[in-house]
Structure formats: structure tokens, C-alpha cells
Enzyme design. Structure first.
Site, short mmCIF file in Angstrom:
data_model
loop_
_atom_site.label_atom_id
_atom_site.label_comp_id
_atom_site.label_asym_id
_atom_site.label_seq_id
_atom_site.Cartn_x
_atom_site.Cartn_y
_atom_site.Cartn_z
N CYS A 120 64.47 44.88 60.24
CA CYS A 120 64.71 44.47 58.96
C CYS A 120 65.60 45.70 58.29
CB CYS A 120 63.44 44.32 58.17
SG CYS A 120 63.46 43.66 56.69
N GLU A 137 57.35 42.30 64.93
CA GLU A 137 55.81 42.93 64.90
C GLU A 137 54.95 41.78 63.91
OE1 GLU A 137 58.25 43.99 63.09
OE2 GLU A 137 57.23 45.13 61.39
N HIS A 169 61.04 40.35 61.16
CA HIS A 169 60.08 41.45 61.67
C HIS A 169 59.35 40.83 62.97
CE1 HIS A 169 59.85 44.15 58.09
NE2 HIS A 169 60.15 43.11 57.64
#
Lengths: 256, 199
Positions: B78, B178, B176
Site C-alpha cells: 500500500c 496481510e 494489504h
């Protein structure tokens, strides 16, 4: 391909356990936050919200340890709200493992807090939560868990919050909250149409059709619900299948 | 492999750390940016704003850039992807310039671009084993405009933009990973494998 609509289970947390308030009253305990969050992730939730319903009493530490524990196993976004009073509170929650912090009363009392947080952490971290109640032709903003009328118009406040850097509006209808009779469609649509940031609708969800309604007619980007998920009435996967059947674009559920 | 995670001091590094550890790599969180150069592998997480992040990198930028261009595997997530480009409309300051191009504001009706969106990719090791049509979690107001052939994934939101770039073992993703459930974890483990093969 447009953005998918989000389904967000909300965990009202009191003294480290999950509760669901009925019209902000009559709380009862239903589970352990980290366990529930991971269960919702498994069911296909797009995001999780933790709302600390008595932050001032329990202290912020309890919530932060729940956030830290949850972040270990949660690989979808986590928003934390309730009792966030300052820039330092926002930072502490993000450092504990939250992806976004939701500010309510503190934003009304000090609107500059919104821009300060947006500049330091990015708008995507800053959610402004608005509790609104019907008043005449419009809606009035309430703070302090719905106990204090502010005289502010909810649509105007939503616009101001977005202009000051809120990345998202979490909009709760106090009239609908706890009724299970459906979201406030009119309020939601009025706010969605007046801001250029995503709007999460909250308050009043009792059935899947309510979610369909607020995403379609209410034009919300996301729907937040608590009790329909907590009491095992429906799983997030059930809701998503129903939304898909209604032609609403949702993230594919990968149950693990 | 030891992965250094750059800590600009403003956000949540738990999830990215946990996700990388799950891929079998070790992690260390690095607060002193001058200690990033010389790492085995660097991850720039996606928290904060452009200006604040590049200011934090400050004088260490040049050594980090040299380290990456001379072969240190890196992943930008990001905002972390954006700082790997030259500059951003968001705020003044020079990016790492590992990728050629600038970062511009998204031209869509509703910004930030917040939520789960599809990434389309052609065969690329970063997406190995990820089911086609998978959605990933985005939370961005700005996008990168690569001025070289590095785009490996694209996403549509008001416009079509580069949501994944790669040059050897240097990768950037606008989403993202994660925070993107299983497909995201797979992208991270693919990155770890690409990085291990490169060092």
C-alpha cells in the site's frame, strides 16, 4: 468490476467480553472477542469492529489486550471504537493491532482531532462514528453513547467529518438500533449521497433482507450487524449467499 | 531468511509480521531507518501518509535505494508500495525511486478505495496458487503510475490502475495482503519464496 459490499460483524465489548446492547441498555455477555473475531473471519466476514461499550469504566487497557490477542490470528481488517478520546488513544489502538480507529464523541468535541489523525496515520485509519436520531425532517447527532444531544445535523456533520479527513463514516441510527426491524434507509441514503467516503450502515439489523435493503435502497457501502451473528441465527456465509442471490456483489466466501 | 520490517512509528505492524512469520521467515522490526540497508530482505508496510513516511526514511533513503537496486529483495505494501516510486501528489518529498513513475490521487467517485476488490494478473510467481478472481483488501486514496514495464496485476476502481508491480525480487502491492485472508497470505508466502530464491 466494482468494489464488493462489505459485511461487518460488530462485537460490543464490555470488560473484555462480547455483549450486544439493546437500545444501549440491558447488556448481556455472549463470548470472547478474539475467538469470535476469528470465527467470523472463517465464515467470510470482510472486516471486524470492536466497540468498547464502557471504556471509561473498564479503562482502555482491557480493550487493548483483546486487540493485541485478536491481531495474532486475524488477517482481515479490525476497527476499534468506543472511548477513543485523543490522538494518543488512536495511536495506542493502532499500535496494539487495530487497522482503523473509530472516533465518535471526541470528534464532535474536537473536530480538529480528525485531521490530526488523518495526517499522521492516513485517512484510511480514521473512521468517524455518528449516532443519529430522527428530529423533525432531519437527524440529530448524539454523543457519549447516545446520552447527549449535540444540536448538530447528522448529514452536515458527516460531510464535515469527511472533509476533515475521515476515511469512512460509521453511521448508527439510534431509532433503529436494537429493534431488529431494519436499518434506517432514509438516514443512510441521505448520508451516503452527501459524502464522498464510504459509509457503513449500522443499527436495526434483524434479518438478511434488512442487509439487502440497506445495501440496495440505502446505497451503503457496508453493513454492520451484531446480534444476528452472535446468537448463531445466521452465519456470515449464509448472509453472503443470500446477498449474491439478490445480485449484490460480495467477496467470495472461502471457508477454511 | 530475516525480513526487516520498516517501522515508521505510526501503525499496526502485528498482522504483517505474523503473516510473514507464517511463511517461514524470521522478522525484525527496524525503527532506525539507517539500519535497513544491508538487510537480507526489506518490507515497507502500508501504514501512515506519504510525507511522514519519506521524512522518516530521510537521509537513509539513498542507502536503502542502493541496497534494493543492487539486489536486496523488497516488498512495499500500500503506502509502502507508493514510497518505492519517485514522488507523490499526496505530499512533498522524494520516494525511494526504486520504480519509475509517480503516485497520483485516484479519480473515483468515492475515495478512499476501501474494501475488497479483484486483482487480475497474468502468470506471475507472486500470484502462484492464488485462485483467479480472488479479492484483496484495499484502503487507498492514491495509486502508482509506473513509467516502466513492471505492472503484474491490475484493479478497476473508477479507473484501471496497477495494483501489483514486480521487478525481479522487488515487489509492490497496493492492496494489504496481510489483511486479505487466505489469498493475501499466499501472496506473502510467494514473496518470501521469491526473496529466498534471490538471495
Amino acid at each position: 468490476m466494482p468494489l464488493t459490499k462489505r459485511i461487518i460483524p460488530c462485537l460490543d465489548v464490555k470488560d473484555g467480553a462480547v455483549v450486544k446492547g439493546i437500545c444501549f441498555k440491558g447488556l448481556r455477555s455472549v463470548g470472547d472477542p478474539p475467538t469470535l473475531a476469528v470465527e467470523y473471519q472463517r465464515q467470510g466476514a470482510d472486516e471486524i469492529v470492536f466497540l468498547d461499550v464502557n471504556a471509561s469504566v473498564s479503562g482502555l487497557g482491557t480493550m487493548r489486550s483483546a486487540v493485541r490477542k485478536t491481531a495474532e490470528n486475524l488477517f482481515i481488517p479490525l476497527t476499534v471504537g468506543g472511548g477513543i478520546r485523543s490522538f494518543e488513544d488512536v495511536r495506542a489502538n493502532l499500535l496494539a493491532g487495530a487497522d482503523k480507529a473509530s472516533i465518535n464523541s471526541a470528534a464532535v468535541e474536537d473536530p480538529k482531532l480528525i485531521s490530526r489523525c488523518a495526517e499522521a496515520f492516513g485517512s484510511q485509519c480514521v473512521v468517524v462514528a455518528i449516532d443519529a436520531k430522527r428530529k423533525g425532517d432531519g437527524w440529530e447527532v448524539y454523543t457519549r453513547s447516545g446520552s447527549r444531544a449535540t444540536g448538530l445535523d447528522a448529514v452536515a456533520w458527516a460531510k464535515e467529518a469527511a472533509e476533515r479527513g475521515a476515511g469512512e463514516i460509521l453511521l448508527t441510527s439510534m431509532d433503529a438500533d436494537g429493534t431488529k426491524n431494519g436499518y434506517d434507509i432514509e438516514l443512510t441514503r441521505a448520508v451516503v449521497r452527501s459524502v464522498h467516503v464510504p459509509v457503513i450502515a449500522s443499527g436495526g439489523c434483524g434479518r438478511t433482507e434488512h442487509i439487502v435493503d440497506v445495501l440496495k435502497r440505502g446505497e451503503a457501502d457496508a453493513a454492520l450487524a451484531a446480534s444476528i451473528f452472535h446468537y448463531g441465527e445466521l452465519t456470515v456465509a449464509d448472509v453472503k449467499r443470500a446477498l449474491e442471490a439478490e445480485g449484490i456483489l460480495v467477496r467470495k466466501v472461502v471457508e477454511t | 531468511m530475516m525480513v526487516s520490517i520498516a517501522d515508521y512509528g505510526v501503525g499496526n505492524l502485528h498482522s504483517i509480521s505474523k503473516a510473514i512469520e507464517r511463511s517461514g521467515a524470521k522478522i525484525r522490526v527496524v525503527k532506525d531507518m539507517s539500519r535497513l540497508a544491508g538487510s537480507e530482505c526489506i518490507v515497507f508496510p502500508g501504514v501512515g501518509a506519504f510525507g511522514a513516511a519519506v521524512e522518516k526514511l530521510g537521509p537513509a533513503s539513498e542507502s536503502i535505494r542502493r541496497s534494493i537496486t543492487s539486489g536486496t529483495p523488497a516488498l512495499g505494501v500500500c503506502l509502502g508500495m507508493q514510497i518505492m516510486f519517485e514522488r507523490s501528489e499526496e505530499s512533498p518529498g522524494d520516494g525511494l525511486s526504486v520504480f519509475k513513475g509517480e503516485v497520483e490521487r485516484l479519480s473515483a467517485a468515492r475515495v478512499p478505495h476501501m474494501g475488497w476488490n479483484e486483482v487480475s494478473w497474468d502468470d506471475d510467481p507472486l500470484f502462484d496458487g492464488v485462485p483467479p478472481g480472488s479479492e484483496f483488501y484495499f484502503a487507498n486514496s492514491y495509486v502508482c503510475r509506473p513509467e516502466e514495464e513492471v505492472t503484474i496485476g491490475e484493479t478497476e476502481y473508477g479507473e484501471r490502475f496497477a495494483s501489483a508491480v514486480r521487478k525481479g525480487a522487488v515487489c509492490g502491492v497496493q492492496f494489504h495482503p496481510e489483511k486479505s485472508g487466505l489469498p493475501g497470505l499466499k501472496v506473502l508466502s510467494n514473496f518470501v519464496k521469491i526473496a529466498e530464491d534471490a538471495i
